[in-house]
Design a protein around this motif. Structure first.
Motif, PDB file in Angstrom:
ATOM      1  N   GLU A 205     -36.483  18.747 -13.176  1.00  0.00           N
ATOM      2  CA  GLU A 205     -37.682  19.025 -13.972  1.00  0.00           C
ATOM      3  C   GLU A 205     -38.018  17.792 -14.799  1.00  0.00           C
ATOM      4  O   GLU A 205     -37.228  17.368 -15.643  1.00  0.00           O
ATOM      5  N   PHE A 206     -39.178  17.200 -14.537  1.00  0.00           N
ATOM      6  CA  PHE A 206     -39.602  15.991 -15.250  1.00  0.00           C
ATOM      7  C   PHE A 206     -40.561  16.357 -16.384  1.00  0.00           C
ATOM      8  O   PHE A 206     -41.459  17.181 -16.201  1.00  0.00           O
ATOM      9  N   MET A 207     -40.388  15.707 -17.535  1.00  0.00           N
ATOM     10  CA  MET A 207     -41.264  15.970 -18.666  1.00  0.00           C
ATOM     11  C   MET A 207     -41.330  14.776 -19.607  1.00  0.00           C
ATOM     12  O   MET A 207     -40.450  13.914 -19.585  1.00  0.00           O
ATOM     13  N   LYS A 208     -42.385  14.726 -20.398  1.00  0.00           N
ATOM     14  CA  LYS A 208     -42.568  13.657 -21.386  1.00  0.00           C
ATOM     15  C   LYS A 208     -41.944  14.101 -22.708  1.00  0.00           C
ATOM     16  O   LYS A 208     -42.348  15.128 -23.275  1.00  0.00           O
ATOM     17  N   ILE A 209     -40.962  13.337 -23.192  1.00  0.00           N
ATOM     18  CA  ILE A 209     -40.287  13.658 -24.457  1.00  0.00           C
ATOM     19  C   ILE A 209     -40.067  12.359 -25.227  1.00  0.00           C
ATOM     20  O   ILE A 209     -39.644  11.353 -24.660  1.00  0.00           O
ATOM     21  N   ASN A 210     -40.348  12.388 -26.516  1.00  0.00           N
ATOM     22  CA  ASN A 210     -40.083  11.260 -27.409  1.00  0.00           C
ATOM     23  C   ASN A 210     -38.850  11.608 -28.239  1.00  0.00           C
ATOM     24  O   ASN A 210     -38.898  12.470 -29.110  1.00  0.00           O
ATOM     25  N   ILE A 211     -37.724  10.940 -27.992  1.00  0.00           N
ATOM     26  CA  ILE A 211     -36.459  11.355 -28.613  1.00  0.00           C
ATOM     27  C   ILE A 211     -36.351  10.982 -30.088  1.00  0.00           C
ATOM     28  O   ILE A 211     -35.397  11.396 -30.757  1.00  0.00           O
ATOM     29  N   VAL A 212     -37.306  10.213 -30.623  1.00  0.00           N
ATOM     30  CA  VAL A 212     -37.270   9.936 -32.060  1.00  0.00           C
ATOM     31  C   VAL A 212     -38.190  10.879 -32.841  1.00  0.00           C
ATOM     32  O   VAL A 212     -38.301  10.768 -34.062  1.00  0.00           O
ATOM     33  N   ASP A 213     -38.828  11.797 -32.139  1.00  0.00           N
ATOM     34  CA  ASP A 213     -39.674  12.799 -32.792  1.00  0.00           C
ATOM     35  C   ASP A 213     -38.820  14.029 -33.079  1.00  0.00           C
ATOM     36  O   ASP A 213     -38.529  14.829 -32.202  1.00  0.00           O
ATOM     37  N   LYS A 214     -38.416  14.186 -34.327  1.00  0.00           N
ATOM     38  CA  LYS A 214     -37.474  15.248 -34.696  1.00  0.00           C
ATOM     39  C   LYS A 214     -38.047  16.634 -34.447  1.00  0.00           C
ATOM     40  O   LYS A 214     -37.333  17.549 -34.018  1.00  0.00           O
TER      41      LYS A 214
END
Length: 291
Positions: A205-214
């Motif tokens: 499952e591919f998705m857009k995630i920003n890991i610095v966005d708490k």
């Protein structure tokens, strides 16, 4: 033609030191990625390309447009342009060996039968890493048929994600795969390209995630293994620490995180436990009884 007539030329677009600093701060706040001075030429070149492509004639006008565009479409296009996607199948294979030989045995020892094992690849780039994880599990983990495994893959580059979903790769991307595995999971579609099997494409499952966005990261929990390789090197100390804390919260107690060979979680945050396995050094979220 009248000798006195002069052809109109477009004004040269330049990025001043102040422009670069303003953009660098803006991009950092949006992505956590901090561009050092040694990336200046690369950033300037990509910025000028986007300024021209959007019909603007100066950094000032483009930057106003970039900051206030309601859809955020241009920001995403710029992120895609400025992120580097350099990867191939079975890259840093020793960590995949560690996964099937060491980490998974510890993880399943704490799970109830029928539970799901969750693995996350971030940044997944064009998909080579998450598909490599799936192949390695299918080929080398003896207990794969006993467990339901969920593989999540994420990136902030939407173009990379689309390429990952398509599952089409060059000869260079697959050059490290054993011939038997290449023939088993890929179809040669000609012109030096291979397409991964539909079964594997549907298993990630591919998705857009920003890991610095708490706030965004609160939606992602209960992972058992996270591969976060060669991403934190693009962050500054503050963003690295924030990313480490967010990834820590995303892991189950006892879960593992794998970094790139040049990265060290010990230099970023003390919250993880260092685990030295024969195949690799990885980092573990302590079990509740160890805290």
């Amino acid at each position: 033609m009248n000798a006195n007539c002069k052809l109109k030329t477009e004004p040269e677009i330049t990025i001043s030191d102040d422009d670069f600093e303003r953009f660098r701060e803006f991009f950092y706040r949006k992505t956590g990625i901090y561009f050092d001075e040694n990336k200046r030429y690369f950033v300037d070149r990509r910025l000028i390309e986007r300024i021209k492509a959007t019909g603007h004639n100066s950094f000032k006008n483009y930057f106003i447009f970039l900051r206030f565009e309601a859809s955020g479409k241009e920001l995403q296009t710029l992120i895609n342009s400025l992120t580097i996607n350099e990867t191939y199948f079975f890259r840093e294979e020793y960590q995949f060996k560690c996964m099937v030989n060491r980490m998974l045995s510890e993880i399943v020892s704490r799970k109830k039968p029928g539970s799901t094992i969750k693995i996350w690849s971030v940044p997944c780039s064009t998909g080579e890493e998450p598909y490599s994880i799936c192949i390695y599990l299918l080929e080398y983990w003896k207990d794969i048929d006993k467990w339901d495994v969920e593989v999540i893959a994420s990136d902030i580059d939407t173009c990379a994600l689309e390429k990952a979903r398509s599952g089409v790769y060059s000869e260079r991307s697959v050059q490290n795969l054993p011939k038997a595995i290449l023939q088993k999971y890929f179809k040669n579609i000609g012109n030096g390209y291979y397409k991964i099997s539909e079964e594997l494409r549907s298993s990630v499952e591919f998705m857009k995630i920003n890991i610095v966005d708490k706030i965004e990261m609160k939606r992602y929990r209960e992972f058992d293994i996270i591969f976060c390789r060669n991403l934190l090197i693009y962050f500054d100390d503050l963003s690295r620490k924030l990313a480490a804390e967010n990834l820590y919260d995303a892991l189950n107690p006892g879960g593992f995180i794998c970094l790139g060979h040049s990265e060290s979680m010990s230099r970023i945050s003390p919250i993880f436990k260092v685990r030295k396995f024969p195949e690799a050094i990885v980092y573990q979220k302590p079990l509740e009884e160890d805290i």
